[in-house]
Each structure stands twice: as C-alpha cells, then as structure tokens.
Design an enzyme around this catalytic site. Sequence first.
Site, mmCIF file in Angstrom:
data_model
loop_
_atom_site.group_PDB
_atom_site.id
_atom_site.type_symbol
_atom_site.label_atom_id
_atom_site.label_comp_id
_atom_site.label_asym_id
_atom_site.label_seq_id
_atom_site.Cartn_x
_atom_site.Cartn_y
_atom_site.Cartn_z
ATOM 1 N N ASP A 1 43.390 51.353 0.426
ATOM 2 C CA ASP A 1 44.315 52.480 0.343
ATOM 3 C C ASP A 1 45.542 52.249 1.220
ATOM 4 O O ASP A 1 45.532 51.388 2.113
ATOM 5 C CB ASP A 1 43.549 53.742 0.805
ATOM 6 C CG ASP A 1 44.097 55.019 0.197
ATOM 7 O OD1 ASP A 1 45.184 54.985 -0.390
ATOM 8 O OD2 ASP A 1 43.420 56.064 0.328
ATOM 9 N N ASP B 1 46.000 60.637 -7.441
ATOM 10 C CA ASP B 1 45.055 61.568 -6.823
ATOM 11 C C ASP B 1 44.850 62.786 -7.709
ATOM 12 O O ASP B 1 44.006 63.633 -7.412
ATOM 13 C CB ASP B 1 45.580 62.018 -5.456
ATOM 14 C CG ASP B 1 45.196 61.023 -4.377
ATOM 15 O OD1 ASP B 1 44.358 60.149 -4.644
ATOM 16 O OD2 ASP B 1 45.739 61.128 -3.265
HETATM 17 C C1 DGJ Z 1 44.040 58.796 -0.880
HETATM 18 C C2 DGJ Z 1 43.321 58.283 -2.083
HETATM 19 O O1 DGJ Z 1 44.143 58.267 -3.179
HETATM 20 C C3 DGJ Z 1 42.082 59.134 -2.303
HETATM 21 O O2 DGJ Z 1 41.420 58.729 -3.466
HETATM 22 C C4 DGJ Z 1 41.198 59.024 -1.104
HETATM 23 O O3 DGJ Z 1 40.728 57.716 -0.987
HETATM 24 C C5 DGJ Z 1 41.954 59.440 0.134
HETATM 25 N N1 DGJ Z 1 43.192 58.739 0.265
HETATM 26 C C6 DGJ Z 1 41.119 59.217 1.359
HETATM 27 O O4 DGJ Z 1 41.809 59.445 2.504
#
Ligand code: DGJ
Length: 740
Positions: free
Chosen positions: A479, A549
């Site tokens: 991430d 997300d």
């Molecule tokens: C952002 C990601 O896109 C989510 O899927 C998740 O992993 C969060 N970060 C966790 O902090």
Amino acid sequence: MPIVYHEKSKEFHLYNKEVSYLFQIIDNGQLGQLYYGKRLRDREDFSHLFERCSRDMAPYNFEGNCDFSLEHIKQEYPTFGNGDMRYPAYEIERVNGSRIVEFAYDSHKIYQGKPELSGMPATYVEKPEEAETLEVTLKEPYIHMKMVLIYTIYEDYPVITRSVRFENESEDDQVLLNALSGCVDLPDRDYEMIELAGAWARERNVVKRYLEYGLQGIYSMRGASSYQFNPFLVLKRPKADEFSGEVLGFSLVYSGNFLAQVEVDNYDVSRVLLGIHPHGFRWTLKQGESFQTPEMVMVYSDKGLNKMSQVYHELYRTRLARGKWRDLERPILINNWEATYFDFNEQKIYELAEKAAGLGIELFVLDDGWFGKRNDDTSSLGDWYPNEEKLKGGLRLLAERINGLGLKFGMWIEPEMVNKDSDLYRKHPDWVFAEVGRNMCHSRNQYVLDFSKKEVRDYIYDMLERLFLDLPISYIKWDMNRTLSDIFSNGNDREYQGKTYHKYILGVYELYERLIQKFPDILFESCASGGARFDPGMLYYAPQAWTSDNTDAVQRLKIQYGTSMVYPISSIGSHVSASPNHQTGRETSMEMRADVAYFGTFGYELDLMELTEEDLEKIREQVVFMKEHRSLIHHGTFYRLKSPFEGNETAWMVVAKDRREALVAYYRILQPTNTGFCRLKLEGLDEEVMYQIEDLDYDCYGDELMQSGLILSDTASGVRNSKWKEKGDFQARLIKLTAI
Ligand code: DGJ
C-alpha cells in the site's frame, strides 16, 4: 522486416501489418515526423509528406532561406527556442546559461528484440523475433551531448514504444530541465481527447473533450501517478466509438509525476507530449553520466476504443507483467480490512479464515494493523514486526494455523511510509521528506520515507526480508497512502534536490525488484489508498492492483469500466463487500456485487460471521463459478458494450481466444417501468458457430448475436414471458455462451 531505413530519402519506416510510423532526417540534421497511422505500404520515398512552408513572421533556420522553420515542421523530439516556439519535449540548461541546443543525426542501428531500461519498468519480448528496435543517435556539437531516441515496434501488435537516453560526453555539467519520453506532431486537430480522471473512491472515470487551440493536458505532481489523473490519454476521431474509428492511445510506463499534454498550435497541428513532469525535475549530468526516460507505449487502432484496450490488455498482461503469477490463475481471497478495520485479534482473524476456508476461498489477507503497536492510523508505520500483544502466540503461529485450514496466507505492508510514533522515526527523523525543523504536511498521520536514499531502502528491505523469511507468505498487498509533499532530501545538496522525485520512484522500483527476485513465489498486489498508483510501472512488479477503496458495486461499474481502457482485467482487484456498502451506504444484492467483482481479480472483503446461511451459500456458489471462469475472464478478449457514463445500463463481455465460450454481463442501475425493448449487440464471436445461451430455450449463431443482438427485454419492458423477472434497482445478469 518491420523497420527500414531508406538511405536516399533518409527516411525511417517502422511498420507491421497494422501500423506505420514514418520520420526522416531533415535539413538541419533533426528528425521530422512524416506519418503515424494505419499501415502504409513501404516505398523508397515519402518526402512529399514533409510540408515546408514559408509563413510571414516565422523564425527561419537558414540564412537566405524562407521555407525551413522549425515552428512549422512536425518533429520527433523538439527543442524550444531556435525556431520552434511550441512546448518542447526536452530542455537543457548549458553551462553558460543558454538553453539553445541543436542535436543533429549522427548514426542509427536497427536490431531484433527490445532493450531493457535499466532500473525502470518497461515492456519486453520473450523472443527477439517478437519486435524490432531502432536507436537513432543525435549529437550536439557545442556541448558534446548525445541523445539516443529508442523505438521498438512489435511484430504482432499495433504498438510502438519510445524512450530517450541522454549522455553527457563533455567535461561540463549539463542540466536536464525537462526530458519527456516522446512527442508526436499530428497534422490536424480533428480529435477528441479522452482521459481517466477522478479522486479517492472514484478513480479513472472516463472524461472526453474536443481538442481546442492551446494546451490541454493532465498531470500529476503528487509523487505518484495519482487518482486525479492516470498517465494515459487517447486521441480519437470524433466519430470513433468503442467499436469503430481511428484511435491513438498514449500510455506511460511510470509511477511518479507525469505530464500528458496536447498542444494544438494555430496551424492545426496537434502535438502530443508524454513523460516525467518537468516540475521539480532538474537532473544534472556530469561527464560520462546518462539519463534514461521512462517508456511511452503508443497503440494504434482503426477499430475503435475496444481494439485499443485489447491491445493494451494483451501487451501489459503478457509483456509488461512478469513472474510466476503473470499467467497463473489468481487465488480467490478474503481480506479482513472492511470486516475488522484495526479492531481484531488472532481469534477473530482465525474465525474469519476458518469460515472462508469452508466456502472454498483460497487465500487469507491480513490487512493493516498487524505490526508494531498499530491499533489505529496514528502509529507504527515503519516498524515491520508483528504486534504480539494483539496477536497472541505471534503472527507465525496464526499464519500456520491459517495454512492448516487449507488457505494461503498473505499480508499488507506500506513500506514507503512512517508515523512519528514509531521506532523508525524516533531513530531516524531525518529519513522523511521535508527539511528537518520545518513544518511538514502529514496525511493520514503519516510521512514519506526518503526512498531516494539507499540506506533507507536497505533498512526497510532488511526488515521485510526477515519477515518474509520467517512467515509462510504467499501474497503481499503493498500500500501507499499519501501524496508526497514537502519534497526535500535531508543531507543532500541543491543539485540532488532536483533529482529527488524521480529517485524516489526509482527507489520504490528497486525495493520491489529486490523483493520479487528474492521471493519469486509471492504474489504482489499494488495499492495506494485504492487506486492512486494504478499504472503500467507498477504492473511490471505487481501483476494486480487494488482498484479503488470504493467497493460499492454500482460505482465500481464506472471505476472498472474506466480502468479497463488500458489495464487488463487480470490486474483489476475487485472484491465483494458488505451491504449496506461502507463507502456509499447503498444496499445491493449479493448477486449484483459478485457479478461486478468477477471482472477483476476476485475476492471478498466483509465480515463472514455476520452473514446469513443463505448468503454464505451464495458465496460458496460464487467461488465455484469464479474458479470455473477465471481463466476465461482473465485471459479472454474483453469488450465494453454499454457505458455507465452514458446511461442507466452497463454491459461488457469477455470472449475466449478460441471463441468457443463467452460471458456477457449486463447491469441496470435504476428500475424502469414499461420501458423499451432491450437488445444487446455482442462482439467478438465466431459468426459461423452456434452458441448455446445459458438459461434460454433457444440457441443462436454468432452472427445473429452480433448483428441482431441478444434479446434482454424483461418484465420492465412489458414482456411477460421473459425469463428475467427481477424487479428493483441495481440489477445484474450474467449470460454464458457456449459453442455447440
Ligand atoms: C488503503 C487501502 O486501499 C485499503 O484497502 C486498506 O488496505 C487500507 N489502506 C489500510 O490502511
């Protein structure tokens, strides 16, 4: 032979069955563009395509001559100021402060295959016969600099890739202020430009505009390719659509700051420029040093947007993505993020995994919150060792127990970031971007590690290597949750600061490369708060990416439709999540959610413990369905049929390479009443083949389904005997076609 050089006319012709790209050495030794488009038969001389003109007030390059002005010449890689007054492809600040340079042809070579771009992602070939490469060397006699323009044309795809390498052969420092990857000067402006624009949770929406005089472009100065814009643009003829017409795609294999711009000059020439954004870029080259630009990938289609996308899909899936997972079936996963967020312990995770295993799910992904002292987003980034307080018995035991259920184990990391509340920051406060002592912007309470520095990368690598060696890890979600700001590399001089943005992303690539080389069996998925770094550069290291997300099935239609403009379905991370959805509050059926998520790398992201037996049974069936169809969905040819940006319905389909099976998906957002009849013209089928249409009591030939269409009218159209009787908003249908 896809690249020829005609000695007499000094012309280069790159062509294959579908596309031609032509340029020549012009009077001052620079390269002038002649043609880019549908394949032309080769001939000795195309110089009639070179338009000279003598317009009043133009700056002319030769004394006593009034028909050679760079301002009016279509060029391969233009500079600014000695004739051409448009935006340039590069700019060099010489040691005397002048920016005037004139590179002239020196030599060229043509060879089979495609070179690697050292330290940078790029498309590749598996066998030299797959492509041919041309390198044209130009030299600047006053400053002893060399510029190598690198072109590759693929034998079987309408694809031309370009990049540039600068080499300093002089004793003086030369400063690159701008070094884009390529330029195309198109002879008219009758185009619409398509870009992928958005924001967090609404990434890559399709946006169109007509070209107008002046500048139009998209960019990122956020250190990552961003969700605001994607490093990609399309120029299409106004009448071109998904199925027909001329379309030019321009995509940049890069994950940092970029610029993608079209300048229409006042004589209707459209200049496309693509490359690293010049903002914050100032690259000093000392004697003997060189600079290599990222790669730009141009796709030509004379059959609309679908064809362009299919070429990108095939190329990026098979000749950009790498490693063991490139061609393998991707595991169906469950990720605990939306099920637990930070609130979990080993028991909760194990129970979730146990439930998932019983449903046939193949991989468990432990998301954010397993390390350091992390219980919310204020601490521990940078401390990549398990949180033993939270996970009693330790992470290894948990991972092994999950393996014992028959599930693979994967986890989340965010290696480029640090919280102030972390051991790493306490030890090395000068390892973040921003001048020590000055205020710096936080975002999600975190700061960006200066990955331009090797010591920082090595430190993170060592921690991750230890972790990956210790745990039975099959998958990593990498991430990156913030925009880069306050760019300053502590302890480095003024000259270095102009390199920091690019060195940062090269550092990210280097860390990825070390990890994938050391752990070739791990499947990497890239992520950046959802889709803020969904770009070709990342695909070189991680064959799939978390798309957004936003997991709401309705909004995902737009996000996935837009993403499919360039990126293969096998790269589009898509999960079934809870209803009501956490981002939108919308309620949709289990069927609708899965029917959207199937068109990507499929998984779940919800609390299985809260579901009814009925929903769990549906998941069991969905998992079986996806296992049966993932190869078709990921390796088949994808067609967009109806755009969510244009109405209430969306449709797409995927056809197997041998056209023996296909899967059609039709989605309707709002329920109409007494509406018109509904037919969907299909694409890509074999005209001669009879297809059985699952759930319908008749079969059809491919030509019927493509010309007359698949009849989808249902009770909303007043058709009482329709098989489709569902009512209500947010409906989805999947229709399987199998050759008889
Ligand atoms: C952002 C990601 O896109 C989510 O899927 C998740 O992993 C969060 N970060 C966790 O902090």
